[in-house]
Scaffold this active site. Structure first.
Site, PDB file in Angstrom:
ATOM      1  N   LYS A  14       0.823  -1.217   0.000  1.00 40.79           N
ATOM      2  CA  LYS A  14       0.000   0.000   0.000  1.00 40.79           C
ATOM      3  C   LYS A  14       0.859   1.270   0.000  1.00 40.79           C
ATOM      4  CE  LYS A  14      -2.328  -0.983   3.804  1.00 40.79           C
ATOM      5  NZ  LYS A  14      -1.864  -2.325   4.233  1.00 40.79           N
ATOM      6  N   ARG A  89      -9.984   0.602   8.308  1.00 34.12           N
ATOM      7  CA  ARG A  89      -9.572  -0.753   8.688  1.00 34.12           C
ATOM      8  C   ARG A  89     -10.697  -1.496   9.384  1.00 34.12           C
ATOM      9  NH1 ARG A  89      -3.671   0.326   8.849  1.00 34.12           N
ATOM     10  NH2 ARG A  89      -2.529  -1.558   9.240  1.00 34.12           N
ATOM     11  N   ARG A 128      11.241  -6.248   5.470  1.00 32.66           N
ATOM     12  CA  ARG A 128      11.084  -4.818   5.790  1.00 32.66           C
ATOM     13  C   ARG A 128      11.569  -4.540   7.219  1.00 32.66           C
ATOM     14  NH1 ARG A 128       5.240  -2.055   5.312  1.00 32.66           N
ATOM     15  NH2 ARG A 128       4.924  -2.971   7.361  1.00 32.66           N
ATOM     16  N   ARG A 134      11.414  -1.323  11.650  1.00 30.36           N
ATOM     17  CA  ARG A 134      10.069  -1.076  12.178  1.00 30.36           C
ATOM     18  C   ARG A 134       9.750  -2.100  13.254  1.00 30.36           C
ATOM     19  NH1 ARG A 134       4.721   0.010   8.492  1.00 30.36           N
ATOM     20  NH2 ARG A 134       3.579  -1.106  10.105  1.00 30.36           N
ATOM     21  N   ARG A 145      -0.953  -9.164  13.511  1.00 28.68           N
ATOM     22  CA  ARG A 145      -1.521  -8.165  12.583  1.00 28.68           C
ATOM     23  C   ARG A 145      -2.313  -8.857  11.473  1.00 28.68           C
ATOM     24  NH1 ARG A 145       3.799  -5.587  11.114  1.00 28.68           N
ATOM     25  NH2 ARG A 145       2.693  -4.189   9.706  1.00 28.68           N
TER      26      ARG A 145
HETATM   27  P1  AMP Z   1       0.310   0.453   9.084  1.00 27.25           P
HETATM   28  O1  AMP Z   1       1.530   1.296   8.948  1.00 27.25           O
HETATM   29  O2  AMP Z   1      -0.839   0.932   8.245  1.00 27.25           O
HETATM   30  O3  AMP Z   1       0.592  -1.018   8.900  1.00 27.25           O
HETATM   31  O4  AMP Z   1      -0.198   0.615  10.599  1.00 27.25           O
HETATM   32  C1  AMP Z   1       0.616   0.227  11.709  1.00 27.25           C
HETATM   33  C2  AMP Z   1      -0.240   0.106  12.963  1.00 27.25           C
HETATM   34  O5  AMP Z   1      -0.869   1.367  13.252  1.00 27.25           O
HETATM   35  C3  AMP Z   1      -1.402  -0.886  12.882  1.00 27.25           C
HETATM   36  O6  AMP Z   1      -0.984  -2.221  13.161  1.00 27.25           O
HETATM   37  C4  AMP Z   1      -2.348  -0.328  13.958  1.00 27.25           C
HETATM   38  O7  AMP Z   1      -1.878  -0.634  15.255  1.00 27.25           O
HETATM   39  C5  AMP Z   1      -2.179   1.179  13.775  1.00 27.25           C
HETATM   40  N1  AMP Z   1      -3.149   1.711  12.767  1.00 27.25           N
HETATM   41  C6  AMP Z   1      -2.845   2.254  11.545  1.00 27.25           C
HETATM   42  N2  AMP Z   1      -3.969   2.614  10.878  1.00 27.25           N
HETATM   43  C7  AMP Z   1      -5.004   2.290  11.693  1.00 27.25           C
HETATM   44  C8  AMP Z   1      -6.422   2.384  11.566  1.00 27.25           C
HETATM   45  N3  AMP Z   1      -6.995   2.876  10.441  1.00 27.25           N
HETATM   46  N4  AMP Z   1      -7.185   1.963  12.608  1.00 27.25           N
HETATM   47  C9  AMP Z   1      -6.635   1.466  13.742  1.00 27.25           C
HETATM   48  N5  AMP Z   1      -5.299   1.327  13.907  1.00 27.25           N
HETATM   49  C10 AMP Z   1      -4.480   1.732  12.911  1.00 27.25           C
END
Ligand code: AMP
Length: 190
Positions: A14, A89, A128, A134, A145
């Site tokens: 993404k 999400r 990654r 990260r 996740r």
């Molecule tokens: P990402 O970088 O999009 O993979 O997000 C990393 C983490 O941030 C996720 O595993 C969640 O803990 C939190 N997070 C990101 N976007 C959301 C969302 N839309 N709703 C809830 N938690 C989020």
């Protein structure tokens, strides 16, 4: 206005594809994960709350994310549109996004579902983690996740199909091929 939801499991590409779409269409980008990581780096209250959830591979409460997204959306001036990356999400977030855009006389143009097989997701995320450091890209948190993705996020596929906004994208293969498929789907709704 182009309002694009880029959707997919963790590791589906993404972020990478969003950068390419931004360059191609000159729209704004909101990555909720990037916003949260910046909050953590800056040591804010939101960042402190976010860290607990992110380290556990869990989603933050919908109300926190929805408020954060609304503030970010209103910070854009003379926008040609937005790509929403990592949001929505949950079904509640999708409904909030629909309402938020309707209040601004807009709607989601298309939802792009980057489809990548699970073993490939795992490989990409572990790599990654090694490259970027990260904290949530470790095997244990990745597994959590993916469980969260299947239980809370994947139901959005049906939700967006019902809205008539769903576009399937094969997320496996050359970056350029995937970008070309994405551009075709976007141009079809432009
Ligand atoms: P990402 O970088 O999009 O993979 O997000 C990393 C983490 O941030 C996720 O595993 C969640 O803990 C939190 N997070 C990101 N976007 C959301 C969302 N839309 N709703 C809830 N938690 C989020």
């Amino acid at each position: 206005m182009l309002n694009i939801v880029i959707f997919g499991a963790p590791g589906s590409g993404k972020g990478t594809q969003s950068e390419r779409i931004v360059a191609q269409y000159g729209i704004n980008h909101i990555s909720t994960g990037d916003v949260l990581r910046a909050e953590i780096k800056n040591g804010t209250e939101l960042g402190k709350t976010a860290k607990g959830y992110i380290d556990q591979g869990q989603l933050l409460p919908d109300n926190l994310i929805i408020d954060m997204l609304a503030a970010k959306l209103d910070s854009f001036k003379d926008s040609k549109g937005v790509i929403f990356d990592g949001f929505p999400r949950t079904i509640a977030q999708a409904e909030a996004l629909k309402q938020m855009l309707a209040e601004r006389g807009q709607k989601v143009s298309v939802m792009l579902d980057l489809d990548v097989p699970e073993d490939e997701l795992m490989k990409r995320l572990i790599l990654r983690g090694q490259q970027s450091g990260r904290a949530d890209d470790n095997e244990e948190t990745i597994k959590k996740r993916l469980v969260v993705y299947h239980s809370q996020t994947a139901p959005l596929i049906e939700w967006y199909k019902n809205e008539g906004l769903y576009a399937h994208i094969n997320g496996l293969g050359a970056l350029e091929t995937i970008t070309a498929d994405i551009c075709k789907a976007i141009d079809a709704v432009k």
